[in-house]
Write a protein that holds these residues in place. Structure first.
Motif, PDB file in Angstrom:
ATOM      1  N   THR A  46      -9.680   8.362  -3.722  1.00 25.63           N
ATOM      2  CA  THR A  46      -8.225   7.347  -2.968  1.00 25.63           C
ATOM      3  C   THR A  46      -7.513   7.298  -3.513  1.00 25.63           C
ATOM      4  N   GLU A  84      -5.243   8.644   1.259  1.00 27.10           N
ATOM      5  CA  GLU A  84      -5.136   7.537   1.460  1.00 27.10           C
ATOM      6  C   GLU A  84      -4.084   6.777   0.488  1.00 27.10           C
ATOM      7  N   PHE A  85      -3.987   7.123  -0.687  1.00 26.89           N
ATOM      8  CA  PHE A  85      -2.651   6.225  -1.301  1.00 26.89           C
ATOM      9  C   PHE A  85      -1.754   6.712  -0.629  1.00 26.89           C
ATOM     10  N   THR A  86      -1.015   8.278  -0.227  1.00 24.16           N
ATOM     11  CA  THR A  86       0.010   8.389   0.423  1.00 24.16           C
ATOM     12  C   THR A  86      -0.178   7.471   1.683  1.00 24.16           C
ATOM     13  N   ASP A  87      -0.984   7.653   2.868  1.00 20.83           N
ATOM     14  CA  ASP A  87      -0.551   6.688   3.689  1.00 20.83           C
ATOM     15  C   ASP A  87      -0.548   5.765   3.606  1.00 20.83           C
ATOM     16  N   GLN A  88      -0.822   4.730   2.721  1.00 21.86           N
ATOM     17  CA  GLN A  88      -0.980   3.267   2.435  1.00 21.86           C
ATOM     18  C   GLN A  88       0.752   2.881   2.258  1.00 21.86           C
ATOM     19  N   VAL A  89       1.780   4.014   1.284  1.00 23.00           N
ATOM     20  CA  VAL A  89       2.677   4.374   1.143  1.00 23.00           C
ATOM     21  C   VAL A  89       3.918   4.499   2.562  1.00 23.00           C
ATOM     22  N   LYS A  90       3.417   5.443   3.117  1.00 24.58           N
ATOM     23  CA  LYS A  90       3.903   5.413   4.070  1.00 24.58           C
ATOM     24  C   LYS A  90       4.109   4.740   4.582  1.00 24.58           C
ATOM     25  N   ALA A  91       3.140   3.874   5.145  1.00 27.00           N
ATOM     26  CA  ALA A  91       2.535   2.908   6.329  1.00 27.00           C
ATOM     27  C   ALA A  91       4.089   2.203   5.656  1.00 27.00           C
ATOM     28  N   GLN A  92       4.640   1.617   4.694  1.00 26.72           N
ATOM     29  CA  GLN A  92       5.318   1.166   4.323  1.00 26.72           C
ATOM     30  C   GLN A  92       6.846   0.558   4.906  1.00 26.72           C
TER      31      GLN A  92
END
Length: 100
Positions: A46, A84-92
């Motif tokens: 993750t 998962e980490f990439t998706d969290q950053v993209k969501a910001q």
């Protein structure tokens, strides 16, 4: 954020004293470096992977002397973030820094 900021934040979140937090973080960095030096990648689910990437030999140009220069093949350490980490950053939302 600097390494000292990370140590302070880890210390606050875990309740450990800063000296212990520094020791843990420094040990983690040493483990990552030693593993990559030995050619062993590190996979943290993750979060991401610390891997080695090989760059092929290529020909570059020395513009000032107008000559071709051979750049040898290299092995470089690299970090590949997990999905998962990439998706969290993209969501910001994108933050823009203003010059002082």
């Amino acid at each position: 954020m600097t390494k000292q900021d990370v140590i302070k934040q880890v210390s606050e979140e875990t309740g450990l004293d800063p000296f212990t937090s520094r020791s843990v973080i420094e040990s983690f960095f040493e483990v990552v470096k030693d593993a990559l030096i030995d050619g062993e990648p590190i996979y943290i689910r993750t979060f991401g992977s610390f891997i080695l990437k090989q760059r092929a030999q290529k020909v570059g140009r020395n513009i000032s002397q107008n000559t071709a220069v051979t750049i040898p093949a290299q092995i470089l350490p690299s970090f590949k973030p997990g999905a998962e980490f990439t998706d969290q950053v993209k969501a910001q939302p994108m933050l823009t820094k203003t010059k002082k």
